[in-house]
Design a protein around this motif. Structure first.
Motif, PDB file in Angstrom:
ATOM      1  N   GLY A  75      49.191  90.163  15.163  1.00 22.64           N
ATOM      2  CA  GLY A  75      49.485  88.510  14.933  1.00 22.64           C
ATOM      3  C   GLY A  75      50.733  88.528  14.487  1.00 22.64           C
ATOM      4  O   GLY A  75      51.763  89.316  13.985  1.00 22.64           O
ATOM      5  N   PRO A  76      51.124  87.200  14.299  1.00 23.62           N
ATOM      6  CA  PRO A  76      52.587  86.687  13.777  1.00 23.62           C
ATOM      7  C   PRO A  76      52.590  86.989  12.243  1.00 23.62           C
ATOM      8  O   PRO A  76      51.417  86.874  11.704  1.00 23.62           O
ATOM      9  CB  PRO A  76      52.430  85.158  14.269  1.00 23.62           C
ATOM     10  N   SER A  77      53.800  86.875  11.593  1.00 29.05           N
ATOM     11  CA  SER A  77      54.100  87.203  10.446  1.00 29.05           C
ATOM     12  C   SER A  77      54.639  85.606  10.098  1.00 29.05           C
ATOM     13  O   SER A  77      55.084  84.668  10.872  1.00 29.05           O
ATOM     14  CB  SER A  77      55.089  87.997   9.829  1.00 29.05           C
ATOM     15  N   HIS A  78      54.846  85.332   8.694  1.00 30.68           N
ATOM     16  CA  HIS A  78      55.084  83.926   8.281  1.00 30.68           C
ATOM     17  C   HIS A  78      56.262  84.371   7.226  1.00 30.68           C
ATOM     18  O   HIS A  78      56.187  85.216   6.240  1.00 30.68           O
ATOM     19  CB  HIS A  78      54.159  83.215   7.603  1.00 30.68           C
ATOM     20  N   ARG A 200      57.850  76.351   6.265  1.00 32.09           N
ATOM     21  CA  ARG A 200      57.185  77.330   6.641  1.00 32.09           C
ATOM     22  C   ARG A 200      57.712  77.850   8.071  1.00 32.09           C
ATOM     23  O   ARG A 200      57.700  76.936   8.970  1.00 32.09           O
ATOM     24  CB  ARG A 200      55.638  77.249   6.621  1.00 32.09           C
ATOM     25  N   VAL A 201      57.801  79.183   8.277  1.00 35.08           N
ATOM     26  CA  VAL A 201      58.417  79.665   9.518  1.00 35.08           C
ATOM     27  C   VAL A 201      57.322  80.676  10.047  1.00 35.08           C
ATOM     28  O   VAL A 201      57.107  81.509   9.321  1.00 35.08           O
ATOM     29  CB  VAL A 201      59.810  80.220   9.395  1.00 35.08           C
ATOM     30  N   GLU A 202      57.181  80.729  11.266  1.00 34.62           N
ATOM     31  CA  GLU A 202      56.124  81.634  11.926  1.00 34.62           C
ATOM     32  C   GLU A 202      57.022  82.427  13.048  1.00 34.62           C
ATOM     33  O   GLU A 202      57.920  82.148  13.733  1.00 34.62           O
ATOM     34  CB  GLU A 202      55.154  80.849  12.717  1.00 34.62           C
ATOM     35  N   VAL A 226      59.377  76.767  13.291  1.00 27.44           N
ATOM     36  CA  VAL A 226      59.222  76.173  12.131  1.00 27.44           C
ATOM     37  C   VAL A 226      57.942  75.312  12.387  1.00 27.44           C
ATOM     38  O   VAL A 226      57.775  74.672  13.302  1.00 27.44           O
ATOM     39  CB  VAL A 226      60.496  74.968  11.835  1.00 27.44           C
ATOM     40  N   ILE A 227      57.171  75.590  11.193  1.00 24.36           N
ATOM     41  CA  ILE A 227      55.399  74.942  11.422  1.00 24.36           C
ATOM     42  C   ILE A 227      55.604  73.622  10.588  1.00 24.36           C
ATOM     43  O   ILE A 227      55.845  73.657   9.342  1.00 24.36           O
ATOM     44  CB  ILE A 227      54.541  75.881  10.778  1.00 24.36           C
ATOM     45  N   GLU A 228      55.396  72.604  11.266  1.00 30.87           N
ATOM     46  CA  GLU A 228      55.562  71.490  10.597  1.00 30.87           C
ATOM     47  C   GLU A 228      54.266  70.972   9.730  1.00 30.87           C
ATOM     48  O   GLU A 228      53.346  71.526  10.157  1.00 30.87           O
ATOM     49  CB  GLU A 228      55.754  70.108  11.681  1.00 30.87           C
ATOM     50  N   GLY A 273      69.762  81.110  10.920  1.00 34.34           N
ATOM     51  CA  GLY A 273      68.723  81.941  11.553  1.00 34.34           C
ATOM     52  C   GLY A 273      67.933  82.938  10.757  1.00 34.34           C
ATOM     53  O   GLY A 273      68.112  82.970   9.607  1.00 34.34           O
ATOM     54  N   PRO A 274      66.753  83.234  11.262  1.00 35.45           N
ATOM     55  CA  PRO A 274      65.905  84.192  10.334  1.00 35.45           C
ATOM     56  C   PRO A 274      66.293  85.440  10.307  1.00 35.45           C
ATOM     57  O   PRO A 274      67.029  85.928  10.997  1.00 35.45           O
ATOM     58  CB  PRO A 274      64.745  84.035  11.295  1.00 35.45           C
TER      59      PRO A 274
END
Length: 276
Positions: A75-78, A200-202, A226-228, A273-274
């Protein structure tokens, strides 16, 4: 010369050892099972009953860490993106209706004296154990997230929205606000009382079928979103379909029920950038 044979174990001893091995294996597998089954209202009741007799044993051997199974689909990381400086001084995630990211730089010394720090970031957190600690903090913040309640949600208390459920939602949101506020205060003190906003960024993984036909780098900007911080839609809170909503919502709900779309980091106006 023949070797001495090992002493035979009695049936009772073999059964006892087998039960102890099974108990230990249960203590190993139950914590990640509990982690996977955790929801907004806590643990699954069945998993909670299974975990209860093994909790003390797992704590003693440090088997109850917050991890989950990583295969076949982790799954995704955060991540956390800390925006330091500028005019924004919020203790919450950026809101697409209030926050502009057009002035963010890719690192320290961005435009208008705005710095962007990523957690975790191998360039800033070293040795690896310190990086991992920040990685777990970012996942902990995301795991604790509870969406905002619609305005005047208390007016909907009734058969579709029990009072206890409303209290649980409010408690979950207060817990998230407390965790986010503590992290924000820590960073504000670390960066000389400058304003701080945490996003928070997924980081998603590319789909296997898509990746097989068109390999995408794991750090491609389009995989970061970016998770709003949004309000939970009323139909989700009441667990009904939109067309089944009671007529005439209470005054004040209006705009709080809107659900802004998530922002990909490569969208116009989103910079910085991440790193993971």
């Amino acid at each position: 010369m023949s070797l001495p044979s090992a002493p035979a174990l009695s049936r009772r001893l073999r059964v006892t050892l087998s039960l102890l091995v099974l108990m230990h294996l249960a203590a190993v597998f139950t914590p990640p099972m509990a982690f996977q089954s955790r929801g907004p209202r806590g643990l699954s009741p069945s998993v909670s009953k299974l975990l209860a007799p093994l909790a003390a044993y797992g704590q003693f051997l440090y088997l109850d860490r917050g991890y989950a199974f990583f295969a076949p689909d982790p799954g995704p990381s955060h991540l956390m993106r800390a925006v330091v400086g500028g005019d924004d001084d919020g203790d919450g995630d950026g809101d697409s209706n209030q926050t502009s990211r057009s002035d963010l730089g890719a690192g320290e010394g961005g435009a208008d004296d705005v710095d962007v720090h990523w957690y975790p970031d191998l360039n800033e957190q070293w040795p690896r154990l310190l990086y991992h600690r920040h990685f777990m903090l970012a996942e902990f913040l995301n795991d604790s997230y509870h969406p905002k309640l619609p305005a005047n949600a208390a007016q909907w208390v009734g058969p579709d929205l029990p009072l206890e459920e409303l209290k649980a939602w409010r408690l979950g949101r207060e817990r998230y606000d407390s965790i986010l506020g503590s992290m924000t205060d820590h960073l504000r003190a670390q960066f000389g009382e400058r304003s701080v906003r945490i996003d928070r960024v997924e980081h998603g993984l590319p789909d296997f079928v898509v990746y097989a036909s068109d390999p995408t780098p794991l750090d491609d900007p389009s995989t970061y979103i970016v998770i709003e911080d949004i309000s939970i839609p009323l139909e989700s809170l009441l667990d009904v379909r939109p067309e089944s909503l009671p007529p005439g919502p209470p005054p004040g709900l209006g705009s709080d029920l809107s659900v802004p779309a998530v922002q990909p980091l490569d969208a116009p106006g989103v910079q910085g950038g991440p790193v993971r």
